[in-house]
Write a protein that holds these residues in place. Sequence first.
Motif, PDB file in Angstrom:
ATOM      1  N   THR A  19       1.222  -1.168   0.166  1.00  0.00           N
ATOM      2  CA  THR A  19      -0.339   0.080   0.231  1.00  0.00           C
ATOM      3  C   THR A  19       0.911   0.941  -0.012  1.00  0.00           C
ATOM      4  O   THR A  19       2.387   1.345   0.823  1.00  0.00           O
ATOM      5  CB  THR A  19      -1.193  -0.376   1.261  1.00  0.00           C
ATOM      6  OG1 THR A  19       0.431  -0.575   2.494  1.00  0.00           O
ATOM      7  CG2 THR A  19      -1.749  -1.200   0.960  1.00  0.00           C
ATOM      8  N   ASN A  79       1.311   5.641   1.127  1.00  0.00           N
ATOM      9  CA  ASN A  79       0.090   6.335   2.244  1.00  0.00           C
ATOM     10  C   ASN A  79      -1.331   5.352   3.096  1.00  0.00           C
ATOM     11  O   ASN A  79      -2.090   6.243   3.225  1.00  0.00           O
ATOM     12  CB  ASN A  79      -0.637   7.868   1.114  1.00  0.00           C
ATOM     13  CG  ASN A  79       0.426   8.114   0.052  1.00  0.00           C
ATOM     14  OD1 ASN A  79       1.124   8.665   0.713  1.00  0.00           O
ATOM     15  ND2 ASN A  79      -0.197   8.623  -1.116  1.00  0.00           N
ATOM     16  N   LEU A  97      -7.436   0.275  -0.238  1.00  0.00           N
ATOM     17  CA  LEU A  97      -6.005   1.269   0.769  1.00  0.00           C
ATOM     18  C   LEU A  97      -5.902   1.657  -0.980  1.00  0.00           C
ATOM     19  O   LEU A  97      -5.917   0.855  -1.636  1.00  0.00           O
ATOM     20  CB  LEU A  97      -5.387   0.569   1.297  1.00  0.00           C
ATOM     21  CG  LEU A  97      -5.773   0.333   2.208  1.00  0.00           C
ATOM     22  CD1 LEU A  97      -4.755  -0.533   3.042  1.00  0.00           C
ATOM     23  CD2 LEU A  97      -6.392   1.505   3.380  1.00  0.00           C
ATOM     24  N   GLN A  98      -4.797   2.781  -1.369  1.00  0.00           N
ATOM     25  CA  GLN A  98      -3.513   3.144  -2.619  1.00  0.00           C
ATOM     26  C   GLN A  98      -2.986   1.566  -2.319  1.00  0.00           C
ATOM     27  O   GLN A  98      -2.129   1.233  -1.429  1.00  0.00           O
ATOM     28  CB  GLN A  98      -2.761   4.189  -2.179  1.00  0.00           C
ATOM     29  CG  GLN A  98      -4.176   6.104  -2.357  1.00  0.00           C
ATOM     30  CD  GLN A  98      -2.582   6.902  -2.535  1.00  0.00           C
ATOM     31  OE1 GLN A  98      -1.631   7.091  -2.421  1.00  0.00           O
ATOM     32  NE2 GLN A  98      -3.665   8.157  -1.520  1.00  0.00           N
ATOM     33  N   LYS A  99      -2.733   1.528  -3.355  1.00  0.00           N
ATOM     34  CA  LYS A  99      -1.887   0.451  -3.924  1.00  0.00           C
ATOM     35  C   LYS A  99       0.271   0.903  -3.675  1.00  0.00           C
ATOM     36  O   LYS A  99      -0.236   1.892  -4.233  1.00  0.00           O
ATOM     37  CB  LYS A  99      -1.955  -0.621  -5.183  1.00  0.00           C
ATOM     38  CG  LYS A  99      -1.321   0.256  -6.841  1.00  0.00           C
ATOM     39  CD  LYS A  99      -2.039  -1.119  -7.672  1.00  0.00           C
ATOM     40  CE  LYS A  99      -1.426  -1.048  -9.363  1.00  0.00           C
ATOM     41  NZ  LYS A  99      -0.375  -1.137  -8.471  1.00  0.00           N
ATOM     42  N   SER A 100       0.729   0.270  -4.051  1.00  0.00           N
ATOM     43  CA  SER A 100       2.387   0.477  -4.587  1.00  0.00           C
ATOM     44  C   SER A 100       2.127  -0.224  -5.516  1.00  0.00           C
ATOM     45  O   SER A 100       1.587  -0.855  -5.818  1.00  0.00           O
ATOM     46  CB  SER A 100       3.003   0.440  -3.219  1.00  0.00           C
ATOM     47  OG  SER A 100       3.298  -1.315  -3.115  1.00  0.00           O
ATOM     48  N   THR A 128      -5.280  -6.672  -9.151  1.00  0.00           N
ATOM     49  CA  THR A 128      -6.240  -4.696  -8.764  1.00  0.00           C
ATOM     50  C   THR A 128      -7.746  -4.212 -10.447  1.00  0.00           C
ATOM     51  O   THR A 128      -8.244  -3.371  -9.949  1.00  0.00           O
ATOM     52  CB  THR A 128      -5.233  -3.356  -8.293  1.00  0.00           C
ATOM     53  OG1 THR A 128      -5.031  -2.793  -9.524  1.00  0.00           O
ATOM     54  CG2 THR A 128      -4.490  -3.913  -7.363  1.00  0.00           C
ATOM     55  N   GLU A 156      -5.712   1.834  -8.690  1.00  0.00           N
ATOM     56  CA  GLU A 156      -4.525   2.479  -8.520  1.00  0.00           C
ATOM     57  C   GLU A 156      -5.206   2.387  -6.962  1.00  0.00           C
ATOM     58  O   GLU A 156      -4.065   2.477  -6.108  1.00  0.00           O
ATOM     59  CB  GLU A 156      -4.830   4.340  -8.500  1.00  0.00           C
ATOM     60  CG  GLU A 156      -4.665   4.417 -10.203  1.00  0.00           C
ATOM     61  CD  GLU A 156      -2.901   4.403 -10.209  1.00  0.00           C
ATOM     62  OE1 GLU A 156      -2.060   3.482  -9.631  1.00  0.00           O
ATOM     63  OE2 GLU A 156      -2.840   3.985 -11.858  1.00  0.00           O
ATOM     64  N   THR A 157      -6.163   1.454  -6.757  1.00  0.00           N
ATOM     65  CA  THR A 157      -6.279   1.078  -5.185  1.00  0.00           C
ATOM     66  C   THR A 157      -6.277  -0.980  -5.133  1.00  0.00           C
ATOM     67  O   THR A 157      -5.795  -1.323  -6.050  1.00  0.00           O
ATOM     68  CB  THR A 157      -7.719   1.527  -4.679  1.00  0.00           C
ATOM     69  OG1 THR A 157      -8.875   0.926  -5.553  1.00  0.00           O
ATOM     70  CG2 THR A 157      -8.320   2.975  -5.024  1.00  0.00           C
ATOM     71  N   ASP A 160     -14.190   0.820   1.639  1.00  0.00           N
ATOM     72  CA  ASP A 160     -13.394   1.803   1.190  1.00  0.00           C
ATOM     73  C   ASP A 160     -12.532   2.858   2.010  1.00  0.00           C
ATOM     74  O   ASP A 160     -13.183   3.602   2.586  1.00  0.00           O
ATOM     75  CB  ASP A 160     -13.740   2.921  -0.107  1.00  0.00           C
ATOM     76  CG  ASP A 160     -13.065   3.551  -1.118  1.00  0.00           C
ATOM     77  OD1 ASP A 160     -11.574   3.764  -0.582  1.00  0.00           O
ATOM     78  OD2 ASP A 160     -13.592   3.524  -2.003  1.00  0.00           O
ATOM     79  N   THR A 170     -10.401   5.392   1.488  1.00  0.00           N
ATOM     80  CA  THR A 170      -9.598   6.317   0.121  1.00  0.00           C
ATOM     81  C   THR A 170     -10.596   7.517   0.386  1.00  0.00           C
ATOM     82  O   THR A 170     -10.231   8.458  -1.106  1.00  0.00           O
ATOM     83  CB  THR A 170      -9.057   5.380  -1.117  1.00  0.00           C
ATOM     84  OG1 THR A 170     -10.233   5.113  -1.973  1.00  0.00           O
ATOM     85  CG2 THR A 170      -7.892   4.273  -1.509  1.00  0.00           C
TER      86      THR A 170
END
Length: 354
Positions: free
Chosen positions: A85, A87, A108-111, A119, A123-124, A192, A194
């Motif tokens: 993840t 942030n 969550l935001q993905k790395s 995914t 982007e999550t 969620d 985000t």
Amino acid sequence: METKEIIIEVENIRDGSREDKLLRQAGDIIRGGGLVAFPTETVYGLGGDALNKESSQKIYEAKGRPSDNPLIVHIANWEDIFSITANLPQVAKAMADVFWPGPLTMILQKSDSVPYETTGGLETVAVRMPANQLARKIIEYSGGYVAAPSANLSGRPSPTTARHVVEDMAGRIQMIIDGGEVQIGLESTIVDLTVYPPQILRPGYITESMLTEVIGEVEVDNAILHPSSGQAPRAPGMKYRHYAPKGDLTVVEGDSDNVIQYINAKVEEAFQSKMKVGVISVCEHVDEYHADVVKSVGNRYDEKSIAKHLYKVLRDFDQEGVQIIYSEAFESNELGQAIMNRLLKAAGQKVIKV
Ligand code: TXA
Ligand code: MG
């Protein structure tokens, strides 16, 4: 492909035991890019390496699932969340402290380490730490990150026993771990993180009020609250007509006496037209119906029993070749929100109020 079926009782998984070795084998299969189905506390999952894009592609293929429908990444240790993840908000830790391991998935935001194949191009990333011990061991032995959708063919009810997984997945995956019937029977609650306030994208065993107690204000995706509005749900998978039995299912809502009377009249009509007709009821009412097949999903006052048996009952109707199905409606607050969400989806939102 030959599918190896293995029964494992949780009590027997000590380090170095036969069971432990089998779970290591399962881990090796996933590390090597293969697929293994295993129990979680919610439903059986179909696991592959979440960080390997070929594995995710294989999962879509085995399920016959559209690849724009993202997968949940399962972890076994809190620390493992950091590498997948970006942030990470504080509220994630607060939720994990209370609900993990357990039937909760966080968006969550993905790395960069999570491939878009996992995914569905988003982007999550969806992350969950299951409570089931077998699941946790397999995740650990697989390298820590297991993408696992429910282990059913796309469009079929989620599996709550290994038998259901065999029905759908035999010949399509390397291994099925049989850990007995699951405890909960409906998929995890998806939240969620985000957006603010956090939003429930899929109701489940962890209810809105349980979440509110821990993190304050929580919203529910409008498309879940108002399924007939035609609005697209925010979890891509929720737009598909999952969980659908082969028979034509209608939910009947209202005062118990009216519901029973209405359904029995409809059963009569179905008999006239030589259709095989079934009823989904609760143990308090099963004797009131005259259909070909009448099944109880549980006890009216025990929503946990209804959650646990709903998918099994839908599968049983398929097996018995029932063409028309009527179901009683259930309470729609707390756990009932998840039950009615799945039941109405199975019915393609067909409800009759009497
Ligand atoms: O209880 C569960 O969650 C089970 C067990 C096996 O852990 N898994 C499960 O996975 O239900 P699946 O793939 O059948 O459902 C995943 C849901 C889909 O509706 C998908 O659209 C949503 O999660 N989802 C996954 N990633 C998402 C994301 N980044 N944003 C929004 N929704 C997401
Ligand atoms: Mg599913």
